[in-house]
Design an enzyme around this catalytic site. Structure first.
Site, PDB file in Angstrom:
ATOM      1  N   ASP A   7       8.448  -3.166   5.790  1.00 27.06           N
ATOM      2  CA  ASP A   7       7.646  -2.281   4.940  1.00 27.06           C
ATOM      3  C   ASP A   7       8.315  -0.914   4.896  1.00 27.06           C
ATOM      4  OD1 ASP A   7       5.350  -1.655   3.301  1.00 27.06           O
ATOM      5  OD2 ASP A   7       4.708  -0.365   4.931  1.00 27.06           O
ATOM      6  N   SER A   8       7.951  -0.147   3.884  1.00 27.95           N
ATOM      7  CA  SER A   8       8.510   1.195   3.777  1.00 27.95           C
ATOM      8  C   SER A   8       8.016   2.086   4.925  1.00 27.95           C
ATOM      9  CB  SER A   8       8.105   1.819   2.447  1.00 27.95           C
ATOM     10  OG  SER A   8       6.706   1.828   2.345  1.00 27.95           O
ATOM     11  N   TYR A  39       8.148   4.879  -0.752  1.00 26.62           N
ATOM     12  CA  TYR A  39       9.013   4.245  -1.744  1.00 26.62           C
ATOM     13  C   TYR A  39       8.396   4.346  -3.141  1.00 26.62           C
ATOM     14  CZ  TYR A  39      12.100   1.664   1.532  1.00 26.62           C
ATOM     15  OH  TYR A  39      13.024   1.293   2.467  1.00 26.62           O
ATOM     16  N   CYS A  70       6.106  -4.947   1.679  1.00 26.21           N
ATOM     17  CA  CYS A  70       5.912  -3.786   0.800  1.00 26.21           C
ATOM     18  C   CYS A  70       5.832  -4.252  -0.657  1.00 26.21           C
ATOM     19  CB  CYS A  70       7.097  -2.848   0.997  1.00 26.21           C
ATOM     20  SG  CYS A  70       7.049  -1.382  -0.013  1.00 26.21           S
ATOM     21  N   ASN A  71       4.712  -3.970  -1.322  1.00 32.92           N
ATOM     22  CA  ASN A  71       4.573  -4.345  -2.738  1.00 32.92           C
ATOM     23  C   ASN A  71       5.595  -3.644  -3.608  1.00 32.92           C
ATOM     24  OD1 ASN A  71       1.739  -5.841  -3.216  1.00 32.92           O
ATOM     25  ND2 ASN A  71       1.643  -4.457  -1.474  1.00 32.92           N
ATOM     26  N   THR A  72       5.864  -2.386  -3.265  1.00 32.87           N
ATOM     27  CA  THR A  72       6.793  -1.612  -4.086  1.00 32.87           C
ATOM     28  C   THR A  72       8.187  -2.243  -4.022  1.00 32.87           C
ATOM     29  OG1 THR A  72       5.478   0.339  -3.592  1.00 32.87           O
ATOM     30  CG2 THR A  72       7.675   0.718  -4.491  1.00 32.87           C
ATOM     31  N   GLU A 162       0.107   7.865   5.753  1.00 36.22           N
ATOM     32  CA  GLU A 162       1.251   8.024   6.682  1.00 36.22           C
ATOM     33  C   GLU A 162       1.086   9.298   7.519  1.00 36.22           C
ATOM     34  OE1 GLU A 162       4.464   6.260   7.179  1.00 36.22           O
ATOM     35  OE2 GLU A 162       3.529   4.571   6.171  1.00 36.22           O
ATOM     36  N   CYS A 194      -0.986  -2.653  -2.477  1.00 35.50           N
ATOM     37  CA  CYS A 194      -0.116  -1.831  -1.635  1.00 35.50           C
ATOM     38  C   CYS A 194      -0.531  -2.096  -0.193  1.00 35.50           C
ATOM     39  CB  CYS A 194      -0.292  -0.351  -1.982  1.00 35.50           C
ATOM     40  SG  CYS A 194       0.532   0.758  -0.816  1.00 35.50           S
ATOM     41  N   HIS A 196      -0.633  -0.373   2.346  1.00 35.75           N
ATOM     42  CA  HIS A 196      -1.409   0.659   3.028  1.00 35.75           C
ATOM     43  C   HIS A 196      -2.903   0.587   2.691  1.00 35.75           C
ATOM     44  CE1 HIS A 196       2.601   2.230   3.572  1.00 35.75           C
ATOM     45  NE2 HIS A 196       2.168   3.242   4.290  1.00 35.75           N
TER      46      HIS A 196
HETATM   47  N1  DGL Z   1       4.018  -0.119   1.412  1.00 36.33           N
HETATM   48  C1  DGL Z   1       4.247   0.129   0.033  1.00 36.33           C
HETATM   49  C2  DGL Z   1       3.593  -0.889  -0.862  1.00 36.33           C
HETATM   50  O1  DGL Z   1       3.027  -1.869  -0.391  1.00 36.33           O
HETATM   51  C3  DGL Z   1       3.877   1.477  -0.464  1.00 36.33           C
HETATM   52  C4  DGL Z   1       4.245   2.617   0.371  1.00 36.33           C
HETATM   53  C5  DGL Z   1       5.277   3.513  -0.219  1.00 36.33           C
HETATM   54  O2  DGL Z   1       5.085   4.085  -1.305  1.00 36.33           O
HETATM   55  O3  DGL Z   1       6.277   3.623   0.468  1.00 36.33           O
HETATM   56  O4  DGL Z   1       3.630  -0.722  -2.045  1.00 36.33           O
END
Ligand code: DGL
Length: 270
Positions: A7-8, A39, A70-72, A162, A194, A196
């Site tokens: 994950d980011s 991200y 991480c979805n992004t 975060e 996401c 988070h």
């Molecule tokens: N964890 C990332 C996601 O699931 C988003 C966090 C980020 O923007 O880094 O999209």
């Protein structure tokens, strides 16, 4: 035998936790790129470069299979990685497909043609990069017809989480739900797209109201991974040790992770 979870930052711990509960005997190596988070406001090329670097680090730690929690990263980099980067014998999977399979009432891995489903008006909450990739709509269109999707880019929520500022995160969730409802007054399902956001699931549900079914990824990803490993047990790689790696400050990241998961988590430098 280890599976990598990337994950980011810290959000992917929601996925790690669900996977660890579902597959307690599989060693898991988590890598959070906290030094580069968020991200969600980066360009696709930048997200691709960071994601491939982190994934390589997990391969080096003995993982043959890496989940982009991480979805992004899944939205902006996964397809390009699968098409030209993933080395022979390794696999990289994302988090969109299990979610969309659940939304469209499919068994894991059911690739039959798109059909009508119960959900007709779907709200997607995600980072700006995920929303602009349109990856969710693309994967949905392979599986369902007649679904209206309204996407809300939730700027600021990841940074607030975060930073551990949950009061700000809650206020932002309310304002993003409000903005979504101005575009789609009565969604019947909402996707927390996401990693988070499950940490704010109760706040999303409260702002959306009881009638909206909220889909959160962690358990769906864990179930679909269990099914995948049942079919392909050889993809549990040679690593035997679980661990937590971060590109950020290990002490700071460990204390925040311990706070999120309410158990002692100790990160090492990646
Ligand atoms: N964890 C990332 C996601 O699931 C988003 C966090 C980020 O923007 O880094 O999209």
């Amino acid at each position: 035998m280890a599976v990598g979870i990337f994950d980011s930052g810290l959000g992917g711990l929601t996925v790690l936790d669900a996977v660890a509960k579902r597959l307690p005997d599989v060693p898991l190596v988590y890598l959070g790129d906290s030094a580069s988070a968020p991200y969600g406001v980066r360009t696709p090329d930048d997200i691709y470069d960071l994601t491939t670097k982190a994934t390589q680090r997990l391969f080096d730690a003995g993982c043959d299979l890496v989940i982009l929690a991480c979805n992004t990263a899944s939205a902006a980099a996964l397809r390009r990685m699968q098409e030209g980067w993933v080395p022979e014998g390794k696999r990289v999977l994302g988090v969109f497909v299990p979610l969309i399979e659940a939304l469209t009432e499919r068994q894991w891995g059911d690739n039959s043609p798109p059909r009508e489903v119960n959900a007709k008006h779907v709200a997607l909450f995600a980072t700006p990069a995920t929303v602009s990739s349109r990856a969710f709509q693309r994967e949905l269109a392979f599986r369902a017809i007649g679904v209206d999707v309204e996407a809300q880019a939730c700027g600021g929520v990841v940074d607030a989480i975060e930073d551990g500022d949950m009061i700000l995160a809650e206020a932002l969730v309310r304002s993003h739900v409000d903005a979504l409802q101005r575009k789609m007054p009565e969604p019947d399902a909402a996707i927390l797209g996401c990693t988070h956001y499950p940490l704010m699931e109760a706040q999303f549900q409260a702002a959306l109201g009881d009638k909206v079914k909220v889909f959160s990824q962690a358990n769906l990803v864990a179930e679909s991974l269990a099914d995948y490993l049942d079919r392909r047990p050889q993809m549990i790689g040679p690593g035997t040790v679980s661990g937590f790696l971060t590109t950020g400050d290990p002490d700071q990241v460990s204390s925040r992770a311990t706070q999120f998961l309410r158990r002692q988590i100790t990160f090492e430098a990646a």
